[in-house]
Enzyme design. Structure first.
Site, PDB file in Angstrom:
ATOM      1  N   ASP A 192      44.304  52.772  61.091  1.00  0.00           N
ATOM      2  CA  ASP A 192      45.321  53.754  60.766  1.00  0.00           C
ATOM      3  C   ASP A 192      46.435  52.979  60.068  1.00  0.00           C
ATOM      4  O   ASP A 192      46.533  51.755  60.213  1.00  0.00           O
ATOM      5  CB  ASP A 192      45.822  54.422  62.051  1.00  0.00           C
ATOM      6  CG  ASP A 192      46.951  55.394  61.797  1.00  0.00           C
ATOM      7  OD1 ASP A 192      46.858  56.166  60.828  1.00  0.00           O
ATOM      8  OD2 ASP A 192      47.938  55.367  62.555  1.00  0.00           O
ATOM      9  N   ASP A 196      50.231  54.063  59.500  1.00  0.00           N
ATOM     10  CA  ASP A 196      51.564  54.113  60.087  1.00  0.00           C
ATOM     11  C   ASP A 196      51.509  53.824  61.580  1.00  0.00           C
ATOM     12  O   ASP A 196      50.823  54.500  62.333  1.00  0.00           O
ATOM     13  CB  ASP A 196      52.190  55.492  59.839  1.00  0.00           C
ATOM     14  CG  ASP A 196      53.684  55.486  60.047  1.00  0.00           C
ATOM     15  OD1 ASP A 196      54.241  54.408  60.318  1.00  0.00           O
ATOM     16  OD2 ASP A 196      54.305  56.558  59.952  1.00  0.00           O
TER      17      ASP A 196
END
Length: 212
Positions: free
Chosen positions: A9, A11
């Site tokens: 991922d 952020d």
């Protein structure tokens, strides 16, 4: 466990732009006279922009049309994009640079699997736009996490079966998405210790002990 690829991922795992999101949503909420705070903001982690807006608008005193929602979402994104120009390689989270370099040296493929449509901008700002073997983001998908679409797309672009991928996530919706995609999943951060992740990491570089 045989891991041939790690899907990150973006952020909260590679870089943190949480504060920029919070400030943008706070500005929108203030303009609309809607309650917004850190507790509500936490519910937005890992979900799409429109779904985030729907969560915020649950506390509104008026009903918004679809067109008005789109306008608000676009305004929020503009506030957010303006703040991204402050990002630089110095904003990489601890251990990220070393982890990516070590994985590549050991022929482990690396990818980004993010619901954000701003992924290309963020990667360029932090100097990682050419580092990954594959990128799947909000521009490529129709269903955001906890649907596994973005991770499955990343695996397809890597040409690695889901069972041989390790997803690294900091949001519950992302952990659920990885599980739904039949992938191994490592959760980063204390807040996810109660989730169903296979592994729990204090920092990203701890995943090297899992895959090497």
């Amino acid at each position: 466990m045989t891991i041939k690829a790690v899907i990150f991922d973006l952020d909260g795992v590679i870089v943190s732009t949480d504060q920029y999101h919070f400030e943008a949503w706070s500005k929108i909420s203030e303009e609309e006279g809607i309650l917004f705070n850190e507790t509500i903001n936490h519910q937005l982690r890992g979900v799409s922009r429109m779904e985030s807006l729907d969560i915020i608008l649950q506390r509104a005193t008026k009903t918004y049309s679809d067109e008005e929602k789109l306008q608000l979402a676009e305004k929020k994104n503009e506030y957010y994009r303006q703040s991204l120009h402050h990002l630089s390689p110095s904003d990489l989270l601890p251990g990220v640079e070393y982890t990516l370099k070590t994985l590549k040296q050991n022929n482990i493929k690396i990818a980004i699997g993010s619901s954000s449509k701003n992924t290309p901008t963020i990667l360029k700002q932090i100097g990682l736009d050419k580092e990954f073997d594959a990128i799947a983001d909000g521009n490529d998908i129709t269903r955001s996490k906890p649907d596994p679409e973005v991770f499955l797309l990343a695996a397809t672009r890597l040409d690695i079966v889901p069972e041989e991928c390790l997803v690294v996530e900091d949001a519950l919706a992302g952990v659920e998405a990885a599980i739904a995609g039949k992938m191994n999943v490592a959760a980063v951060g204390e807040t996810l210790r109660s989730s169903d992740a296979d592994y729990y990491l204090e920092s990203v570089d701890e995943l090297l002990e899992l895959v090497l």
